[in-house]
Design a protein around this motif. Sequence first.
Motif, PDB file in Angstrom:
ATOM      1  N   GLU A  37       1.058  -1.221  -0.127  1.00  0.00           N
ATOM      2  CA  GLU A  37      -0.138   0.002   0.186  1.00  0.00           C
ATOM      3  C   GLU A  37       0.835   1.153  -0.065  1.00  0.00           C
ATOM      4  N   GLN A  38       1.873   1.043   0.995  1.00  0.00           N
ATOM      5  CA  GLN A  38       2.662   2.386   0.842  1.00  0.00           C
ATOM      6  C   GLN A  38       3.964   2.424  -0.485  1.00  0.00           C
ATOM      7  N   SER A  39       3.706   1.428  -1.239  1.00  0.00           N
ATOM      8  CA  SER A  39       4.675   1.172  -2.445  1.00  0.00           C
ATOM      9  C   SER A  39       6.311   1.082  -2.105  1.00  0.00           C
ATOM     10  N   ILE A  40       6.228   0.576  -0.925  1.00  0.00           N
ATOM     11  CA  ILE A  40       7.661   0.177  -0.468  1.00  0.00           C
ATOM     12  C   ILE A  40       8.226  -1.095  -0.984  1.00  0.00           C
ATOM     13  N   LEU A  41       7.140  -2.102  -1.207  1.00  0.00           N
ATOM     14  CA  LEU A  41       7.202  -3.257  -2.195  1.00  0.00           C
ATOM     15  C   LEU A  41       6.074  -3.019  -3.358  1.00  0.00           C
ATOM     16  N   THR A  42       6.169  -3.641  -4.329  1.00  0.00           N
ATOM     17  CA  THR A  42       5.019  -3.348  -5.360  1.00  0.00           C
ATOM     18  C   THR A  42       4.546  -4.867  -5.899  1.00  0.00           C
ATOM     19  N   GLU A  43       3.283  -5.062  -6.334  1.00  0.00           N
ATOM     20  CA  GLU A  43       2.843  -6.096  -7.006  1.00  0.00           C
ATOM     21  C   GLU A  43       3.770  -6.433  -8.264  1.00  0.00           C
ATOM     22  N   ALA A  44       4.301  -5.799  -8.790  1.00  0.00           N
ATOM     23  CA  ALA A  44       5.045  -6.065  -9.886  1.00  0.00           C
ATOM     24  C   ALA A  44       6.217  -6.995  -9.323  1.00  0.00           C
ATOM     25  N   GLN A  45       6.812  -6.672  -8.452  1.00  0.00           N
ATOM     26  CA  GLN A  45       7.919  -7.305  -7.747  1.00  0.00           C
ATOM     27  C   GLN A  45       7.618  -8.724  -7.317  1.00  0.00           C
ATOM     28  N   PHE A  46       6.368  -9.003  -7.245  1.00  0.00           N
ATOM     29  CA  PHE A  46       6.265 -10.113  -6.395  1.00  0.00           C
ATOM     30  C   PHE A  46       6.052 -11.449  -7.224  1.00  0.00           C
ATOM     31  N   VAL A  47       6.815 -12.544  -6.842  1.00  0.00           N
ATOM     32  CA  VAL A  47       7.210 -13.605  -7.435  1.00  0.00           C
ATOM     33  C   VAL A  47       6.006 -14.674  -7.077  1.00  0.00           C
ATOM     34  N   GLY A  48       5.770 -14.875  -5.845  1.00  0.00           N
ATOM     35  CA  GLY A  48       5.031 -15.806  -5.379  1.00  0.00           C
ATOM     36  C   GLY A  48       5.244 -16.051  -4.040  1.00  0.00           C
ATOM     37  N   VAL A  49       4.239 -17.101  -3.466  1.00  0.00           N
ATOM     38  CA  VAL A  49       4.377 -17.661  -1.810  1.00  0.00           C
ATOM     39  C   VAL A  49       4.430 -19.099  -1.922  1.00  0.00           C
ATOM     40  N   CYS A  50       5.188 -19.750  -1.077  1.00  0.00           N
ATOM     41  CA  CYS A  50       5.206 -21.104  -1.091  1.00  0.00           C
ATOM     42  C   CYS A  50       5.562 -21.583   0.453  1.00  0.00           C
TER      43      CYS A  50
END
Length: 258
Positions: free
Chosen positions: A94-107
């Motif tokens: 939400e704060q754009s510290i991390l972005t959805e575009a950077q997200f690889v996945g969860v395991c």
Amino acid sequence: SFKIEKVQIFYLGTYQGKLKYSNNADSTNGCTVIAPLIAAVHLESDVVPGISDAAIESVIDDDAPQVLRTLRLKLGLDSDAFIIQSDANDFLVEQSILTEAQFVGVCGGNVLNDGHIKAFLKMIKEGTNAEENRKTAATFFFHEHVVSIIKLVFPDTGKCWYDLIDSLPYENDKESESCRSYNEVGEEICHEKIDEPNDSALRIRCKSIDGLEAALKWYCVAKFLDEDIEYIDKHKWDELRCFVDPRVFQAFIWTAAP
């Protein structure tokens, strides 16, 4: 692996909660915020091969306390309450510290299951589209604690190292390598020894993906208490009961922007 220095253990100059009694600088119980902040700073860092010790220490002592105060207030939590990993991740997006575009996945799964661990190792090594020369970073939840795992990349050679960074304090009564700077091909630039604080966060360096696998298994097994071992001996892994199983882990993985 440890004996031939495929894995090295370094001590940092601070730790989670060190400034507990300083005004607005307490990071106690802040691992779910500290770990993704370290990941974010690493992914944005221009330093080769990745985030510096000083930057990690700044996250723990300076950045995390501010985020923790804001997020706990938003969630209506006490000043030292533990924050759920997904809530922390969502807030940083939400704060754009991390972005959805950077997200690889969860395991996640059973930390003692080679298949489950290797699925995580593949994601941290390859990121998206098997781009092994791009930095990645993960938050790794295990035994009610979250650590950072980052991939460091030397662009001129394609060499990759992996660091596990744990913000909790560990007793440090030895001299530690205090200067860990490297050139673009992974050669050490300086090498000094100083006495560091008695309690320090850890930076475990793994110079191969196999080294990371060995270090991660060692780290996790060392966390098991007697009651955990008793539970493991009596119960087979069951995903439906993973929330009470001491073997459970969950990892969120991000990659650097192209």
